[in-house]
Enzyme design. Structure first.
Site, short mmCIF file in Angstrom:
data_model
loop_
_atom_site.label_atom_id
_atom_site.label_comp_id
_atom_site.label_asym_id
_atom_site.label_seq_id
_atom_site.Cartn_x
_atom_site.Cartn_y
_atom_site.Cartn_z
N THR A 93 2.72 2.31 -3.32
CA THR A 93 3.16 2.65 -1.96
C THR A 93 2.33 3.84 -1.51
O THR A 93 2.43 4.92 -2.10
CB THR A 93 4.65 3.05 -1.95
OG1 THR A 93 5.40 1.97 -2.49
CG2 THR A 93 5.13 3.32 -0.53
N LYS A 168 6.45 -1.85 4.38
CA LYS A 168 7.17 -1.09 3.35
C LYS A 168 7.71 0.24 3.93
O LYS A 168 8.86 0.61 3.72
CB LYS A 168 6.20 -0.81 2.18
CG LYS A 168 6.65 0.22 1.18
CD LYS A 168 7.57 -0.37 0.14
CE LYS A 168 8.13 0.72 -0.78
NZ LYS A 168 9.05 0.23 -1.76
N LYS A 243 9.34 10.62 -0.62
CA LYS A 243 7.92 10.25 -0.48
C LYS A 243 7.76 9.21 0.64
O LYS A 243 6.91 9.35 1.52
CB LYS A 243 7.41 9.67 -1.81
CG LYS A 243 6.01 9.09 -1.72
CD LYS A 243 5.62 8.26 -2.93
CE LYS A 243 4.37 7.47 -2.61
NZ LYS A 243 3.97 6.54 -3.65
#
Ligand code: NAD
Length: 298
Positions: A93, A168, A243
């Site tokens: 990611t 995402k 994050k």
């Protein structure tokens, strides 16, 4: 297409590489941690002591690394180590900017590339039930489909280069906001003398229904498998939620998108992490809301 190099054998990469082996692929693995390389060897991965050794003869290279800077650095090294035509897939990611940069690097070297971040966590990585959100050329996607199927259950082509990362980041921004919303409702319910079960029974069949409530309920009891029942052991660590929220805010700033709830969720997870909760499940943020609400009624 059977020979795969897997770079980054951590919490996610280790079990993903093991599932590729189980499904008949030949996998050469490398990680900066020799202990993780040995662990992967136990699952049938061919151990390698360098990136160059791992990618030798590989038709496909998969990276599963912590963040954009690691992916950029590894892909820069890959450009001198793999022949044109090698398929490069990043499952980490990472931020949109880095994702675009690594696609451009690959294009310059005539290597087809896909961004393919995952959801499903370490449980999904072990069980081979991950969801892959993929960005890139449809033909490259079709070629790589059997590889994704060996590691996941749902594989979605989201659009061109970096679309997987975009999907995402947007999904996890919804998740961060919705978890805080569900936690706020439980904390307010506590203040009003409402039992956790009663609120769950109503909201789970009403318009407040969402994944954060029905699958990942942040209080113990109503959903016995949620991390709240195991002292908030992850699950999905609060550090990773922070994050992903920060990635969403960087993308929002770069594009001018207005995401005030995403921004507030990012601030609250930042505070939760600063208080030493980075390794706890992200649903544990209910304790921060309780702390800031004073004594509860139940
Ligand atoms: P991790 O820290 O356990 O694994 C990353 C691995 O990369 C480490 O073992 C590290 O040694 C290795 N590494 C770093 N630089 C390297 C290099 N130059 N060469 C070789 N190896 C290198 O992280 P993780 O939990 O496996 O997560 C990996 C990615 O997946 C992250 O981007 C994360 O955001 C994403 N992700 C994680 C989860 C989760 O639940 N853990 C869920 C979805 C997505």
């Amino acid at each position: 297409m059977t020979s795969i190099a897997f770079i980054g054998l951590g919490h996610m990469g280790g079990p993903m590489a093991a599932n590729l082996v189980k499904n008949g692929f030949s996998v050469r693995g490398f990680d900066l941690s020799p202990a993780l390389v040995s662990e992967a060897q136990g699952a049938g991965v061919i151990p390698c002591t360098s990136l160059a050794e791992a990618v030798g003869g590989a038709e496909v290279v998969i990276t599963m690394l912590p963040a954009g800077k690691h992916v950029l650095s590894v892909w820069q090294e890959l450009m001198t180590a793999v022949p044109a035509g090698t398929v490069l897939i990043d499952c980490s990611t990472i931020d949109i900017d880095s994702a675009r940069k690594v696609h451009a690097l690959a294009a310059d070297a005539a290597c087809p590339s896909l961004d393919a971040p995952v959801s499903g966590g370490t449980g999904g990585a072990v069980a081979g039930t991950l969801t892959f959100m993929v960005g890139g050329d449809p033909e490259v996607f079709s070629t790589a489909q059997p590889i994704f199927e060996a590691m996941g259950k749902r594989i979605i082509l989201c659009g061109g280069a970096s679309s997987g990362q975009a999907a995402k980041i947007c999904n996890n921004m919804i998740l961060g906001i919705s978890m805080i919303a569900v936690c706020e409702a439980f904390v307010l319910g506590e203040k009003l003398g409402l039992s956790h079960q009663a609120l769950f029974d109503v909201a789970s069949v009403s318009s407040g229904q969402c994944w954060s409530l029905t699958t990942y309920c942040p209080v113990p009891g109503p959903v016995p498998t949620s991390p709240a029942n195991a002292d908030y052991n992850p699950g999905f660590a609060a550090a990773l939620m922070l994050k992903d929220l920060k990635l969403s805010q960087a993308a929002a700033q770069a594009t001018g998108a207005m995401t005030p709830l995403g921004a507030r969720a990012s601030e609250l997870y930042d505070l939760f992490n600063q208080r030493g909760n980075g390794e706890r499940d992200f649903s544990g943020i209910i304790s921060l809301l309780r702390d800031q609400s004073g004594e509860t009624s139940v």
